[in-house]
Design a protein around this motif. Structure first.
Motif, PDB file in Angstrom:
ATOM      1  N   CYS A 127     -71.629   6.451   3.094  1.00 24.54           N
ATOM      2  CA  CYS A 127     -70.718   6.614   1.960  1.00 24.54           C
ATOM      3  C   CYS A 127     -70.753   5.391   1.064  1.00 24.54           C
ATOM      4  O   CYS A 127     -70.796   4.247   1.548  1.00 24.54           O
TER       5      CYS A 127
ATOM      6  N   ILE B  56     -70.059  11.410  -6.272  1.00 24.85           N
ATOM      7  CA  ILE B  56     -69.227  12.548  -5.881  1.00 24.85           C
ATOM      8  C   ILE B  56     -69.836  13.850  -6.388  1.00 24.85           C
ATOM      9  O   ILE B  56     -69.884  14.859  -5.675  1.00 24.85           O
TER      10      ILE B  56
ATOM     11  N   TYR C 186     -65.000  14.869  -0.696  1.00 26.80           N
ATOM     12  CA  TYR C 186     -64.243  14.294  -1.799  1.00 26.80           C
ATOM     13  C   TYR C 186     -64.559  15.107  -3.048  1.00 26.80           C
ATOM     14  O   TYR C 186     -65.730  15.301  -3.394  1.00 26.80           O
TER      15      TYR C 186
ATOM     16  N   PHE D  76     -58.804  18.811   1.351  1.00 27.81           N
ATOM     17  CA  PHE D  76     -58.982  17.652   0.485  1.00 27.81           C
ATOM     18  C   PHE D  76     -57.919  16.630   0.873  1.00 27.81           C
ATOM     19  O   PHE D  76     -56.722  16.925   0.836  1.00 27.81           O
TER      20      PHE D  76
ATOM     21  N   GLU E 244     -55.039  11.206   2.589  1.00 21.70           N
ATOM     22  CA  GLU E 244     -55.268  10.044   3.455  1.00 21.70           C
ATOM     23  C   GLU E 244     -54.015   9.193   3.659  1.00 21.70           C
ATOM     24  O   GLU E 244     -53.658   8.865   4.787  1.00 21.70           O
TER      25      GLU E 244
ATOM     26  N   CYS F  63     -58.057   2.925  -0.352  1.00 23.73           N
ATOM     27  CA  CYS F  63     -59.226   3.651  -0.856  1.00 23.73           C
ATOM     28  C   CYS F  63     -59.572   3.209  -2.271  1.00 23.73           C
ATOM     29  O   CYS F  63     -59.445   3.992  -3.229  1.00 23.73           O
TER      30      CYS F  63
ATOM     31  N   LEU G  50     -61.067   5.418  -5.601  1.00 22.84           N
ATOM     32  CA  LEU G  50     -60.794   6.863  -5.527  1.00 22.84           C
ATOM     33  C   LEU G  50     -59.466   7.187  -6.223  1.00 22.84           C
ATOM     34  O   LEU G  50     -58.663   6.302  -6.494  1.00 22.84           O
TER      35      LEU G  50
ATOM     36  N   ILE H 185     -56.641  14.281  -6.333  1.00 23.19           N
ATOM     37  CA  ILE H 185     -56.547  15.067  -5.098  1.00 23.19           C
ATOM     38  C   ILE H 185     -55.383  16.036  -5.175  1.00 23.19           C
ATOM     39  O   ILE H 185     -55.491  17.205  -4.780  1.00 23.19           O
TER      40      ILE H 185
END
Length: 322
Positions: free
Chosen positions: A103, A149, A175, A194, A197, A208, A211, A216
């Motif tokens: 990643c 992504i 993602y 999705f 987190e 993160c 992001l 999301i």
């Protein structure tokens, strides 16, 4: 001891010392999620209940394999008889496959960027599913991000198109771009996950970098429109520094949007390797609120066909664990 109490204790510990007869065919390996890059894990089951535990010879919990999957678990001087479950890939009953095992992002709780895993070819993924077809009821797909992504989404879409020939429910957790729910729905995906987190946007920003928390939420709302109730999920990690009040608020917000939360105890790896796992007491407290919120929203985690909520190995799942 009730199952939810036992499972909460085991999730607080997170690992077992496996002894006894050879048990390699019962060991699950992970290229993503909490166990990425680890030495493997086993699924210990009692009746319809199960829990996934990492292998660690230093664990105070011991599982003795008696042969052919029969196993005894020793916890605080108590002997609990059960069995080990044979995984499909990653978990029992499913081919849960990580497409890209690396990643470009570096979420602080995630070990995937450190494992330098490769991207599986589509032919390789097809062969993996074919090899366990006789003992699975679903296919689940997750992935890191190899280049971008957008590029990852395009590759996963092609993977899913090829997997349709198995005529099994397919769940996908990647993602997302803004159009990911629409594109997955168009090609017949059954369920999506999705991941928020973190319980708050502030924690997400800290954990993160790079992001987008608000995206999301937008994607989750669109997913519920397309896939309907009991088909949209979101992981939230317990133990990143959030308060109980923040977790509870996150639970009610997700369920009020038609999303089934997946509350994952922190696995202390990567930059959070010195952070303790959440206690059994805290896991049970959140579990109780989780169940109330699902019921109030008319959601039922038992209806999940794919991914984590169907497996119920790593988390306490209302309706499955009590």
């Amino acid at each position: 001891m009730q199952w939810k109490d036992l499972k909460a204790q085991l999730l607080e510990t997170g690992a077992v010392h496996l002894t006894g007869e050879p048990a390699e065919r019962f060991v699950a390996r992970s290229a993503a999620g909490p166990g990425a890059g680890g030495s493997g894990a086993v699924f210990f089951a009692m009746g319809s209940h199960r829990v996934k535990l990492a292998l660690d010879p230093a664990s105070p919990v011991e599982v003795v394999h008696r042969g052919n999957g029969a196993a005894d678990l020793y916890l605080d001087g108590n002997l609990i008889s059960g069995r080990l479950l044979e995984p499909g890939f990653h978990c029992p009953d499913q081919a849960f496959i990580t497409v890209t095992g690396s990643c470009i992002f570096r979420c602080r709780y995630c070990n995937v960027p450190n494992t330098h895993g490769k991207r599986k070819s589509i032919d390789e993924i097809m062969a993996m599913v074919e090899s366990v077809r006789h003992r699975i009821h679903a296919i689940s797909i997750t992935s890191g991000v190899l280049e971008s992504i957008e590029e990852e989404e395009a590759y996963v879409l092609e993977v899913v198109r090829r997997l349709a020939c198995f005529r099994l429910p397919i769940g996908v957790s990647i993602y997302p771009t803004e159009k990911t729910p629409d594109r997955l729905h168009e090609i017949g995906v059954a369920e999506v996950k999705f991941n928020l987190e973190a319980a708050t946007p502030e924690l997400f920003l800290k954990m993160c970098p790079g992001l987008d928390y608000s995206r999301i939420w937008q994607v989750l709302d669109r997913s519920v429109e397309l896939f309907g109730k009991n088909r949209v999920f979101s992981n939230v990690i317990i133990g990143l520094g959030e308060t109980d009040a923040e977790l509870v608020a996150c639970i009610w917000r997700l369920t009020s949007h038609g999303v089934i939360p997946v509350f994952r105890p922190l696995n202390p790896v990567a930059e959070l390797s010195d952070v303790p796992r959440p206690s059994a007491g805290r896991l049970k407290k959140i579990f109780a609120v989780h169940g109330q919120a699902l019921e109030a929203a008319g959601l039922d985690a038992r209806l999940a066909e794919t991914m984590c909520t169907n497996c119920a190995g790593c988390d306490l799942v209302p309706g499955r664990d009590g």
